[in-house]
Write an enzyme that holds these catalytic residues in place. Structure first.
Site, PDB file in Angstrom:
ATOM      1  N   GLN A 243       0.835  -1.201   0.000  1.00  0.00           N
ATOM      2  CA  GLN A 243       0.000   0.000   0.000  1.00  0.00           C
ATOM      3  C   GLN A 243       0.870   1.252   0.000  1.00  0.00           C
ATOM      4  OE1 GLN A 243      -2.743  -0.588   3.256  1.00  0.00           O
ATOM      5  NE2 GLN A 243      -3.870  -2.167   2.149  1.00  0.00           N
TER       6      GLN A 243
ATOM      7  N   ASP B 179      -1.969 -11.640   4.609  1.00  0.00           N
ATOM      8  CA  ASP B 179      -3.404 -11.704   4.906  1.00  0.00           C
ATOM      9  C   ASP B 179      -3.857 -13.117   5.278  1.00  0.00           C
ATOM     10  OD1 ASP B 179      -3.667  -9.010   4.483  1.00  0.00           O
ATOM     11  OD2 ASP B 179      -4.246  -9.219   2.377  1.00  0.00           O
TER      12      ASP B 179
HETATM   13  C1  S3P Z   1      -2.846  -4.839   0.167  1.00  0.00           C
HETATM   14  C2  S3P Z   1      -1.651  -4.886   0.819  1.00  0.00           C
HETATM   15  C3  S3P Z   1      -1.478  -5.483   2.149  1.00  0.00           C
HETATM   16  C4  S3P Z   1      -2.660  -6.352   2.542  1.00  0.00           C
HETATM   17  C5  S3P Z   1      -3.978  -5.725   2.205  1.00  0.00           C
HETATM   18  C6  S3P Z   1      -4.065  -5.426   0.729  1.00  0.00           C
HETATM   19  C7  S3P Z   1      -2.894  -4.176  -1.138  1.00  0.00           C
HETATM   20  O1  S3P Z   1      -1.355  -4.442   3.096  1.00  0.00           O
HETATM   21  O2  S3P Z   1      -2.608  -6.674   3.901  1.00  0.00           O
HETATM   22  O3  S3P Z   1      -5.040  -6.582   2.554  1.00  0.00           O
HETATM   23  O4  S3P Z   1      -3.869  -4.374  -1.882  1.00  0.00           O
HETATM   24  O5  S3P Z   1      -1.942  -3.460  -1.476  1.00  0.00           O
HETATM   25  P1  S3P Z   1       0.066  -3.746   3.345  1.00  0.00           P
HETATM   26  O6  S3P Z   1       0.556  -3.315   2.047  1.00  0.00           O
HETATM   27  O7  S3P Z   1      -0.171  -2.561   4.226  1.00  0.00           O
HETATM   28  O8  S3P Z   1       0.905  -4.797   4.021  1.00  0.00           O
END
Ligand code: S3P
Length: 425
Positions: free
Chosen positions: A169, A314
């Site tokens: 993210q 996840d």
């Molecule tokens: C996601 C990244 C992950 C994941 C989330 C979805 C994404 O989070 O846990 O459910 O779509 O980029 P983080 O990037 O904060 O680890």
């Protein structure tokens, strides 16, 4: 809504699961700033992705639903979004708020992002810090750490950002902002997180290179594409684990995404003793997909940590179900990020699973589970976290007596139809 669950006998089943949540979000966001009409098939109509659609519409994008899981996004080009006349509500969705922060950092206008009680507790400085370095103005509650976030974007400069967390993210927020920068933007991660943004941006024509753990993007226009979203491996994982923990059970989940940054759960299940095979592999919009078959067996405990964690970040609640059933000790470490997901997932799993009689301990950065104990049905809290609700449901399949999962409507965040697929088993 409450879910009532009873133990299950060994089953043989062929199922499919809804579209990938991460890829669905990205297809709408990237399609919105491309030139031309992007068509999306097998879009996940879960609450999180619908929040992204709602926010993009508020930014002036015309998004038409075609059938149950199809979307037509009329791309506005990089500079075509308009100032929303109200705050943007991301609901429960961390991906929406963090990716849109990056996108909005590149817009000349003012916007405010907020969401539900869980989102307003999740860390946002991790995106605000690099976006400010690029030249955007980002304000937040609690010393700029939490949503609501107010953003006033503008001309950005390219940066080289070594991010302290392996977070797709954060990486994606910086890369999206990088499309609007005056030069090259690089993000270096401590471990590889999911790379769907990189793959999709490349498919849409962006100039993006990956070298080791560093991704470099150059500003430039994007062109609309046709995207077919694969099934979500994080949703499939609940059924793959359900088969893995029941000796004699067999499941095939069709057309699931097999991006190597997401397939950690398959490797760990194999190491625990389950049979895992992949067939019918194909590629779609730069993403691998195929059918996954899992054969249940008597599992043994496993140690999971390091660079494996982002590859199954996840899946840790559902992996804990396998650990609870497996003989011996399962240790999950280097997973402190789980404390800042939709709920504190380490605590939630430890508290709820111990109600079933699992010998489980929460550590600083993970869980220690002494598996193979007798399991009895329990009444569980979901913490309004979809993955906790589904993990507790799975515990109910192997615990004697009846299990009740409270506040289970949150499952719709990522897996509408979960109960129907479960009933098929
Ligand atoms: C996601 C990244 C992950 C994941 C989330 C979805 C994404 O989070 O846990 O459910 O779509 O980029 P983080 O990037 O904060 O680890």
């Amino acid at each position: 809504m409450e879910l009532t669950v009873k133990p299950i006998k060994p089953f043989q089943s062929l199922i499919s699961v809804p579209g990938d949540k991460s890829i669905s979000h990205r297809s709408v966001i990237i399609g919105s700033i491309a030139n031309g009409i992007t068509t999306i098939e097998n879009f996940l109509p879960g609450q999180d992705c619908l929040s992204t659609v709602r926010c993009m519409r508020q930014l002036g994008v015309d998004i038409e639903q075609t059938g149950l899981t199809g979307l037509k996004v009329k791309g506005m080009g990089l500079r075509g979004l308009s100032e929303p006349d109200n705050f943007l509500d991301v609901g429960n969705s961390g991906t929406t708020i963090r990716l849109l922060s990056g996108l909005l950092a590149g817009q000349e206008f003012f916007s405010v992002l907020t969401g539900d009680a869980s989102i307003r507790k999740r860390p946002m400085a991790r995106v605000a810090v690099p976006l400010r370095q690029m030249g955007a103005k980002v304000w937040g509650r609690g010393g700029d750490r939490f949503a609501p976030l107010a953003i006033k974007g503008g001309p950005l400069k390219g940066i080289h950002y070594p991010t302290p967390v392996a977070s797709a993210q954060v990486k994606s927020a910086v890369l999206l902002a990088g499309l609007y920068a005056d030069g090259e933007t690089a993000v270096a991660e401590p471990a590889r997180s999911r790379d769907h943004t990189e793959k999709m941006l490349r498919a849409f024509g962006a100039d993006i290179e990956v070298e080791g753990l560093t991704t470099v993007i150059k500003p430039g226009e994007l062109s609309a594409q046709k995207v077919t979203v694969p099934g979500d491996i994080s949703s499939a994982a609940f059924f793959l684990v359900a088969a893995a923990i029941i000796p004699g059970a067999k499941i095939t989940v069709q057309k699931v995404g097999l991006n190597p940054t997401r397939t950690g759960i398959l490797e760990v299940l194999e190491e625990m003793g389950a049979g895992v095979t992949i067939t019918n592999q194909e590629e779609s919009s730069g993403e691998l997909m195929g059918d996954i078959t899992v054969l249940g067996s008597s599992l043994k405990g496993v140690v999971v940590g390091g660079a494996m964690i982002p590859r199954l970040v996840d899946e840790i609640p559902v992996l804990a179900v396998a650990g609870a059933v497996a003989a011996g000790r399962t240790v999950i470490k280097d997973a402190a990020e789980l404390k800042v997901k939709e709920s504190n997932r380490l605590k939630a799993v430890a508290v709820e699973f111990s109600k079933f009689g699992v010998d489980i301990e929460e550590t600083e950065d993970g869980l220690i589970i002494n598996g193979g104990k007798k399991l009895t049905g329990a009444v569980c809290e979901s913490y309004h976290d979809h993955r906790i609700a589904m993990a507790c449901t799975l515990m109910g399949l192997v615990a004697s007596g009846q299990t009740v999962v409270k506040d289970a409507e949150c499952i719709d965040i990522s897996f509408p139809g979960f109960e129907d697929v479960l009933n098929k088993l």
